[in-house]
Write a protein that holds these residues in place. Structure first.
Motif, PDB file in Angstrom:
ATOM      1  N   GLN A 151       0.838  -1.212   0.000  1.00 34.40           N
ATOM      2  CA  GLN A 151       0.000   0.000   0.000  1.00 34.40           C
ATOM      3  C   GLN A 151       0.874   1.264   0.000  1.00 34.40           C
ATOM      4  N   GLY A 152       0.515   2.211  -0.857  1.00 34.10           N
ATOM      5  CA  GLY A 152       1.206   3.508  -0.883  1.00 34.10           C
ATOM      6  C   GLY A 152       2.393   3.563  -1.822  1.00 34.10           C
ATOM      7  N   GLU A 153       2.697   2.452  -2.507  1.00 31.33           N
ATOM      8  CA  GLU A 153       3.834   2.466  -3.440  1.00 31.33           C
ATOM      9  C   GLU A 153       3.468   3.214  -4.728  1.00 31.33           C
ATOM     10  N   TYR A 154       4.502   3.719  -5.392  1.00 31.44           N
ATOM     11  CA  TYR A 154       4.328   4.307  -6.726  1.00 31.44           C
ATOM     12  C   TYR A 154       5.248   3.496  -7.645  1.00 31.44           C
ATOM     13  N   VAL A 155       4.645   2.621  -8.419  1.00 25.85           N
ATOM     14  CA  VAL A 155       5.404   1.663  -9.232  1.00 25.85           C
ATOM     15  C   VAL A 155       5.125   1.915 -10.716  1.00 25.85           C
ATOM     16  N   SER A 156       6.176   1.863 -11.516  1.00 30.09           N
ATOM     17  CA  SER A 156       5.983   1.895 -12.969  1.00 30.09           C
ATOM     18  C   SER A 156       6.274   0.517 -13.523  1.00 30.09           C
ATOM     19  N   VAL A 166      -5.928   1.239  -4.641  1.00 35.75           N
ATOM     20  CA  VAL A 166      -4.902   1.098  -5.680  1.00 35.75           C
ATOM     21  C   VAL A 166      -5.458   1.636  -7.003  1.00 35.75           C
ATOM     22  N   LEU A 167      -4.615   2.363  -7.733  1.00 31.72           N
ATOM     23  CA  LEU A 167      -5.029   2.841  -9.065  1.00 31.72           C
ATOM     24  C   LEU A 167      -4.029   2.356 -10.100  1.00 31.72           C
ATOM     25  N   ILE A 168      -4.552   1.681 -11.109  1.00 32.02           N
ATOM     26  CA  ILE A 168      -3.681   1.226 -12.199  1.00 32.02           C
ATOM     27  C   ILE A 168      -3.930   2.144 -13.389  1.00 32.02           C
ATOM     28  N   PHE A 169      -2.886   2.738 -13.912  1.00 30.37           N
ATOM     29  CA  PHE A 169      -2.999   3.580 -15.100  1.00 30.37           C
ATOM     30  C   PHE A 169      -2.370   2.815 -16.261  1.00 30.37           C
ATOM     31  N   ASP A 170      -3.209   2.274 -17.133  1.00 25.93           N
ATOM     32  CA  ASP A 170      -2.694   1.462 -18.230  1.00 25.93           C
ATOM     33  C   ASP A 170      -2.448   2.342 -19.463  1.00 25.93           C
ATOM     34  N   GLU A 171      -1.253   2.835 -19.579  1.00 16.98           N
ATOM     35  CA  GLU A 171      -0.849   3.738 -20.678  1.00 16.98           C
ATOM     36  C   GLU A 171      -1.841   4.890 -20.834  1.00 16.98           C
ATOM     37  N   SER A 172      -2.274   5.408 -19.705  1.00 16.15           N
ATOM     38  CA  SER A 172      -3.344   6.418 -19.704  1.00 16.15           C
ATOM     39  C   SER A 172      -2.910   7.775 -20.241  1.00 16.15           C
ATOM     40  N   THR A 173      -1.636   7.960 -20.465  1.00 13.26           N
ATOM     41  CA  THR A 173      -1.165   9.260 -20.968  1.00 13.26           C
ATOM     42  C   THR A 173      -0.795   9.195 -22.449  1.00 13.26           C
ATOM     43  N   HIS A 193      -0.968  17.053 -16.861  1.00 21.04           N
ATOM     44  CA  HIS A 193      -2.034  17.083 -15.851  1.00 21.04           C
ATOM     45  C   HIS A 193      -2.224  15.709 -15.205  1.00 21.04           C
ATOM     46  N   ILE A 194      -2.229  14.678 -16.043  1.00 18.87           N
ATOM     47  CA  ILE A 194      -2.474  13.316 -15.523  1.00 18.87           C
ATOM     48  C   ILE A 194      -1.307  12.879 -14.635  1.00 18.87           C
ATOM     49  N   LEU A 195      -0.069  13.178 -15.065  1.00 20.11           N
ATOM     50  CA  LEU A 195       1.095  12.781 -14.265  1.00 20.11           C
ATOM     51  C   LEU A 195       1.103  13.510 -12.918  1.00 20.11           C
ATOM     52  N   GLN A 196       0.698  14.778 -12.950  1.00 22.05           N
ATOM     53  CA  GLN A 196       0.608  15.555 -11.695  1.00 22.05           C
ATOM     54  C   GLN A 196      -0.436  14.946 -10.767  1.00 22.05           C
ATOM     55  N   LEU A 197      -1.556  14.533 -11.389  1.00 20.06           N
ATOM     56  CA  LEU A 197      -2.646  13.937 -10.616  1.00 20.06           C
ATOM     57  C   LEU A 197      -2.197  12.621  -9.978  1.00 20.06           C
ATOM     58  N   MET A 198      -1.416  11.843 -10.735  1.00 20.80           N
ATOM     59  CA  MET A 198      -0.894  10.573 -10.203  1.00 20.80           C
ATOM     60  C   MET A 198      -0.057  10.835  -8.956  1.00 20.80           C
ATOM     61  N   ARG A 199       0.822  11.850  -9.062  1.00 21.72           N
ATOM     62  CA  ARG A 199       1.701  12.190  -7.937  1.00 21.72           C
ATOM     63  C   ARG A 199       0.850  12.627  -6.734  1.00 21.72           C
ATOM     64  N   LYS A 200      -0.157  13.426  -7.008  1.00 19.53           N
ATOM     65  CA  LYS A 200      -1.045  13.927  -5.947  1.00 19.53           C
ATOM     66  C   LYS A 200      -1.754  12.757  -5.244  1.00 19.53           C
ATOM     67  N   LEU A 201      -2.223  11.804  -6.056  1.00 17.17           N
ATOM     68  CA  LEU A 201      -2.940  10.651  -5.495  1.00 17.17           C
ATOM     69  C   LEU A 201      -1.982   9.778  -4.689  1.00 17.17           C
ATOM     70  N   HIS A 202      -0.765   9.662  -5.181  1.00 15.92           N
ATOM     71  CA  HIS A 202       0.242   8.884  -4.459  1.00 15.92           C
ATOM     72  C   HIS A 202       0.519   9.521  -3.105  1.00 15.92           C
ATOM     73  N   LEU A 203       0.644  10.844  -3.096  1.00 14.44           N
ATOM     74  CA  LEU A 203       0.918  11.549  -1.838  1.00 14.44           C
ATOM     75  C   LEU A 203      -0.249  11.430  -0.858  1.00 14.44           C
ATOM     76  N   SER A 204      -1.457  11.192  -1.400  1.00 16.42           N
ATOM     77  CA  SER A 204      -2.607  11.023  -0.499  1.00 16.42           C
ATOM     78  C   SER A 204      -2.703   9.592   0.031  1.00 16.42           C
ATOM     79  N   GLY A 205      -1.742   8.747  -0.328  1.00 23.17           N
ATOM     80  CA  GLY A 205      -1.686   7.402   0.242  1.00 23.17           C
ATOM     81  C   GLY A 205      -2.137   6.284  -0.676  1.00 23.17           C
ATOM     82  N   LYS A 206      -2.541   6.615  -1.893  1.00 26.65           N
ATOM     83  CA  LYS A 206      -2.979   5.559  -2.821  1.00 26.65           C
ATOM     84  C   LYS A 206      -1.759   4.844  -3.415  1.00 26.65           C
ATOM     85  N   THR A 207      -1.954   3.582  -3.727  1.00 22.60           N
ATOM     86  CA  THR A 207      -0.927   2.861  -4.478  1.00 22.60           C
ATOM     87  C   THR A 207      -1.120   3.209  -5.944  1.00 22.60           C
ATOM     88  N   ILE A 208      -0.040   3.591  -6.623  1.00 25.34           N
ATOM     89  CA  ILE A 208      -0.142   3.914  -8.044  1.00 25.34           C
ATOM     90  C   ILE A 208       0.686   2.896  -8.828  1.00 25.34           C
TER      91      ILE A 208
END
Lengths: 279, 264
Positions: free
Chosen positions: A35-40, A165-172, A182-197
């Motif tokens: 939980q809370g990881e930011y993985v590519s 957890v949010l999976i972004f499947d080539e969403s950009t 905008h989407i990449l910024q949003l991902m970072r924001k969501l990660h900082l709020s504790g979501k797994t990206i």
């Protein structure tokens, strides 16, 4: 609520009964996402990235191996359905994931499926629309939105379901630079709020925004490293048909030539600034 | 796209826009039967008067109604000609070696054209003043009792809603494919109808393929958002009847009484 995802020796074949058993989309993958990881997850076309994303979300059922969530094996339809609430997924083409003829109704779609009460929806929908920057566009029809706005709408629809957890499947990949930013910024924001990206991409520049990178090739995990470790050895990405971000490549070359720069740079602006200072 | 008027919603805030979609749908449905009760000049005059009044109340430009009639104009003219030639009765007004036009033929031709016109205008009024989402919601609720005989009401309504949602997307896609084929030298506008149909094959094939791909991706996106049919779903949009909708019932009953009283 925390969600730990574990893939245990997962194999996946699209047509296991009819086609050659050699054509595995995923081959013996073992991965754990805390939980809370930011993985590519990075890989070239056909490396199995999207198949892996669909396996994590329960859209695909492993041909062999297990999907384990918080220590529990996900085996039946009910388990996979419940997984959709914990693990949200945003796809590549924003046009093909918007169901309803208005912004408001599309955000409500997932909540209606989960059986959320109307009063609760009335609280959640304005909140997520504000989070993704679509407040005021509630009554807009999707075809009147820009590509970036459509993708943010898709994210709002998933966020309203309050997944861990949010999976972004080539969403950009189908967006213009502004929409992508905008989407990449949003991902970072969501990660900082504790979501797994979990960000599926073939763009190395985007992949290096994550804290951990997993390289897939022909359905196998070739590399699973944190950003710092991969940064120092980024040249190895070319072994699997991937590009090394030009800023990182230039930085590494300048260091090798004895330039006195920081050992790690965050972005192109920092590199330019350091080169400017050095010169 | 803007040339297609049938089924188009014209946003507004008129009294007709404010009516509950279920009330409008039911009203139009029963009104269609009422049209067939009209059988003399007086009854048709009442219907015309009513239709003109609600067109004015809808605050929608008259030109849009005229455009909605255009696609069915051929059918109306064809029916009118048939009635003029084939209906006998009354005084002979126009005699030729091939056919004779009788007084009754003219009367029937005017009545049948009026029926068509009123039908089309009423249907257009319904779609002009009701969004597609409201219409599908209304249909889902009104067809609700059919669930008992295992009609997949929710699925049908969702299919309709998705179809309406994707009309602009598919139209854009068609334009893109057409432009791509025109750029490669495709000739879509010359030759007889068969040649034109053949010329459109390179448009239809990629369009169908991309539509199937879209459908597959949409199904996956819906499943990823926990969709599994109508069971256990809640609804965000709630329809509610107001006094205006009850007033519509009163108007309909008055119309029935007046038409019933005036008809022969």
């Amino acid at each position: 609520m925390a969600t730990e995802i574990s893939l245990e020796n997962v194999w996946f074949h699209y047509y296991p009964q009819t086609e050659s058993r050699e054509k595995w989309a995923i081959q013996g993958v073992d991965l754990i996402f805390q939980q809370g990881e930011y993985v590519s997850i990075i890989g070239s076309n056909g490396s199995g990235k999207s198949s892996l994303a669909c396996l994590i979300n329960g859209l695909f059922i492993p041909t062999n191996g297990n999907l384990v969530i918080n220590g529990q094996h996900i085996e039946d339809d009910q388990g996979r359905w419940e997984l959709k609430q914990r693990i949200g997924m945003v796809f590549q083409n924003p046009d093909n994931q918007i169901v309803a003829p208005s912004v408001l109704d599309d955000v409500a779609f997932g909540l209606e499926n989960l059986g959320v009460a109307r009063e609760e929806m009335q609280k959640r929908i304005p909140h997520v629309l504000e989070l993704v920057g679509l407040s005021g566009l509630e009554k807009k029809e999707p075809h009147h939105l820009s590509g970036g706005q459509k993708q943010r709408l898709a994210i709002a629809g998933v966020l309203a379901m309050q997944p861990d957890v949010l999976i972004f499947d080539e969403s950009t990949s189908m967006l213009d630079p502004d929409g992508r930013h905008h989407i990449l910024q949003l991902m970072r924001k969501l990660h900082l709020s504790g979501k797994t990206i979990i960000h599926i991409t073939h763009q190395a520049t985007e992949a290096f925004l994550a804290d951990r990178l997993v390289v897939l090739n022909k359905g196998k995990v070739m590399l699973d490293q944190n950003r710092e470790a991969l940064y120092a050895n980024s040249a190895q990405l070319t072994n699997w048909g991937l590009d090394v971000p030009i800023s990182i490549e230039l930085h590494q070359n300048l260091l090798a030539k004895g330039w006195n720069l920081s050992h790690r740079i965050e972005n192109e602006e920092q590199l330019v600034s350091e080169i400017w200072t050095y010169m | 796209m803007s040339k297609i008027v049938i089924g188009q919603y014209i946003p507004g805030n008129s009294i007709l826009h404010q009516l509950d979609p279920r009330a409008k749908l039911l009203f139009v449905f029963f009104f269609f039967f009422l049209i067939f009760l009209a059988n003399n000049t007086a009854t048709y005059l009442v219907l015309y008067l009513f239709v003109i009044t609600i067109i004015l109340l809808s605050q929608i430009r008259l030109s849009l109604f005229l455009r909605s009639i255009k696609p069915v104009l051929f059918i109306i003219l064809f029916t009118v000609i048939l009635h003029l030639i084939l209906t006998k009765g009354g005084e002979a007004l126009f005699v030729t070696p091939l056919f004779t036009i009788y007084e009754e033929g003219v009367r029937q031709a005017i009545f049948i054209a009026s029926r068509f016109l009123i039908l089309v205008v009423m249907a257009s009024l319904l779609t002009f003043t009701t969004s597609s989402l409201d219409l599908t919601d209304a249909l889902e609720i009104l067809m609700g009792p059919l669930r008992k005989v295992r009609v997949p009401v929710h699925e049908l309504a969702l299919m309709m809603s998705i179809a309406l949602r994707f009309i602009p997307t598919l139209w854009e896609e068609t334009e893109k494919i057409m432009n791509a084929q025109l750029a490669r030298g495709a000739n879509l506008d010359s030759g007889n109808i068969f040649k034109r149909l053949v010329a459109y094959i390179p448009i239809f094939i990629p369009l169908f393929l991309s539509s199937f791909r879209r459908a597959e991706e949409l199904a996956m996106a819906m499943e990823a958002r926990a969709y599994r049919g109508g069971v256990g779903r809640t609804k965000y949009r709630m329809l509610q009847y107001t006094y205006k909708d009850y007033f519509l019932i009163v108007i309909f009953l008055i119309l029935v009484l007046v038409i019933g009283w005036l008809r022969v």
